[in-house]
Design a protein around this motif. Sequence first.
Motif, short mmCIF file in Angstrom:
data_model
loop_
_atom_site.label_atom_id
_atom_site.label_comp_id
_atom_site.label_asym_id
_atom_site.label_seq_id
_atom_site.Cartn_x
_atom_site.Cartn_y
_atom_site.Cartn_z
N GLN A 23 0.85 -1.20 0.00
CA GLN A 23 0.00 0.00 0.00
C GLN A 23 0.89 1.25 0.00
O GLN A 23 0.62 2.22 -0.71
CB GLN A 23 -0.88 -0.02 1.25
CG GLN A 23 -2.12 0.86 1.13
CD GLN A 23 -3.02 0.74 2.36
OE1 GLN A 23 -2.69 0.07 3.33
NE2 GLN A 23 -4.16 1.41 2.31
N GLY B 160 1.97 2.26 -3.26
CA GLY B 160 0.93 2.79 -4.14
C GLY B 160 0.02 1.75 -4.77
O GLY B 160 -0.83 2.08 -5.59
N ARG B 161 0.20 0.46 -4.41
CA ARG B 161 -0.67 -0.57 -5.00
C ARG B 161 -2.07 -0.50 -4.39
O ARG B 161 -2.22 -0.17 -3.21
CB ARG B 161 -0.07 -1.97 -4.78
CG ARG B 161 1.12 -2.22 -5.68
CD ARG B 161 1.82 -3.51 -5.37
NE ARG B 161 0.99 -4.68 -5.60
CZ ARG B 161 1.47 -5.93 -5.61
NH1 ARG B 161 2.76 -6.12 -5.41
NH2 ARG B 161 0.67 -6.95 -5.83
N THR B 162 -3.09 -0.81 -5.19
CA THR B 162 -4.46 -0.72 -4.69
C THR B 162 -5.20 -2.05 -4.75
O THR B 162 -6.24 -2.22 -4.13
CB THR B 162 -5.28 0.31 -5.51
OG1 THR B 162 -5.20 -0.08 -6.89
CG2 THR B 162 -4.71 1.71 -5.33
N GLY B 163 -4.65 -3.03 -5.51
CA GLY B 163 -5.29 -4.33 -5.61
C GLY B 163 -4.30 -5.44 -5.34
O GLY B 163 -3.08 -5.23 -5.46
N ASP C 109 -9.62 -5.61 -3.07
CA ASP C 109 -9.27 -4.21 -2.87
C ASP C 109 -8.28 -4.17 -1.71
O ASP C 109 -8.60 -4.61 -0.61
CB ASP C 109 -10.55 -3.42 -2.53
CG ASP C 109 -10.27 -1.95 -2.29
OD1 ASP C 109 -10.13 -1.22 -3.28
OD2 ASP C 109 -10.17 -1.56 -1.11
N PRO D 132 -6.66 -1.77 0.29
CA PRO D 132 -6.92 -1.11 1.58
C PRO D 132 -8.06 -1.77 2.35
O PRO D 132 -7.99 -1.91 3.58
CB PRO D 132 -7.29 0.32 1.17
CG PRO D 132 -6.75 0.51 -0.22
CD PRO D 132 -6.79 -0.85 -0.85
N GLU D 133 -9.11 -2.19 1.63
CA GLU D 133 -10.26 -2.83 2.30
C GLU D 133 -9.81 -4.11 3.01
O GLU D 133 -10.19 -4.36 4.16
CB GLU D 133 -11.35 -3.17 1.26
CG GLU D 133 -12.61 -3.76 1.89
CD GLU D 133 -13.58 -4.37 0.86
OE1 GLU D 133 -13.27 -4.31 -0.36
OE2 GLU D 133 -14.61 -4.92 1.29
#
Lengths: 225, 225
Positions: free
Chosen positions: B27, B30-33, B68, B70-71
């Motif tokens: 995270q 910068g990764r989101t998935g 996702d 962050p989720e």
Amino acid sequence: MATHPGPVPAPTLRRLPSYLRLLRSWQAEGRTGVSCTHLADALGQTATQVRKDLACTGVIGRPKVGYDLPELAVAIEKFLGWSKTNEAFLVGAGHLGTALLSYSGFKAHGLDIVAAFDIAPNPRGEIGGKQIFPMSKLADLVRRMGIHLGVLAVPEAAAHDVAQTMIAAGIDAIWNFTPARLLVAPNIIVENVDLAQSLAVLSHKLAEKRAQRWQVAPSPDPTHT
Amino acid sequence: MATHPGPVPAPTLRRLPSYLRLLRSWQAEGRTGVSCTHLADALGQTATQVRKDLACTGVIGRPKVGYDLPELAVAIEKFLGWSKTNEAFLVGAGHLGTALLSYSGFKAHGLDIVAAFDIAPNPRGEIGGKQIFPMSKLADLVRRMGIHLGVLAVPEAAAHDVAQTMIAAGIDAIWNFTPARLLVAPNIIVENVDLAQSLAVLSHKLAEKRAQRWQVAPSPDPTHT
């Protein structure tokens, strides 16, 4: 006796000390035989799991009789490498390092911390009868004493550099008490004491218990409002 | 989101912190998935195991897209109970207790040691900004501050008695750093930091390595005889 097919899974290795602890206490009570069911009942596991775990020692239990207790205990110790003592150097003689140096129980588990190293050695030069040397002496003493095992108890920020220094000196197995994940060559053994894993189990159980508590008593005690 | 069938096995709980550590570092990049395969590859596990482990969080990955990021990270923290902080008292302010009091990393894992107790409190009365109280104040402060969690870092010989004192005062979860196996009522949570388990893995690997070394070089180096 020590032959077994393929590598033994870490969960099995982690369970062996509790079998051994129990066997030694039963032996002290004068018992001479033991079955998988005895061990399973005492430890809250299944007999099948116990039988599987003990298979790695090569000791064969006899149907309806079980295992010879002293033979099984010795075989576990041998399998774990606890029948021979590994001499180790500790690096980082702060609070945690001092606690590890002062603990006398490791010898029963095949570990003897023979000396310690620190960037700022205690002026007294020893803790619990173990000498504390400056880091500059590490490489020479590793070679002269043929030490292979290092206990890493420095602050997290120093962990990588100190581990590299230890490995360069000839240490090829590190018991890592820092939260740092060490990047090392595949031929170097690293065993992490990961307190976050232990805290994960603890805090999840606490969260579950807190949820139960609120289900039982959803409203706060009126005498305290 | 936190619904799951039945209790979660301890091995899963122990793996969750390493998933979380990795997710947070990705995270930060910068990764989101993220997919099960990414996590599995980075940690040397199977994707099936990762998928099973993550199911307990209730977060659903989408086919070909994954989770996702962050989720998923927030869901693991929530599941572990690390999104809320557990305040704890530490008992036994010796070397190990002092090391635990001085370590600032526990807060990220939902643990805040707010004070310590000892039979012989440091005359300065504090370590790392945390006050050290005499044992006689434990019961009163547990009640007044509503503390449920205790960290046990006394010598092994005192472990049983001190644990009973903590439980009588109202503590119902103990993080046990002593080698003693505590006998407590089933409603009391005990999580043992068992260094013998960790040593079992380490010394077995060392013994295997030593055996390999001798297979490769069965005769001693003639220059040293």
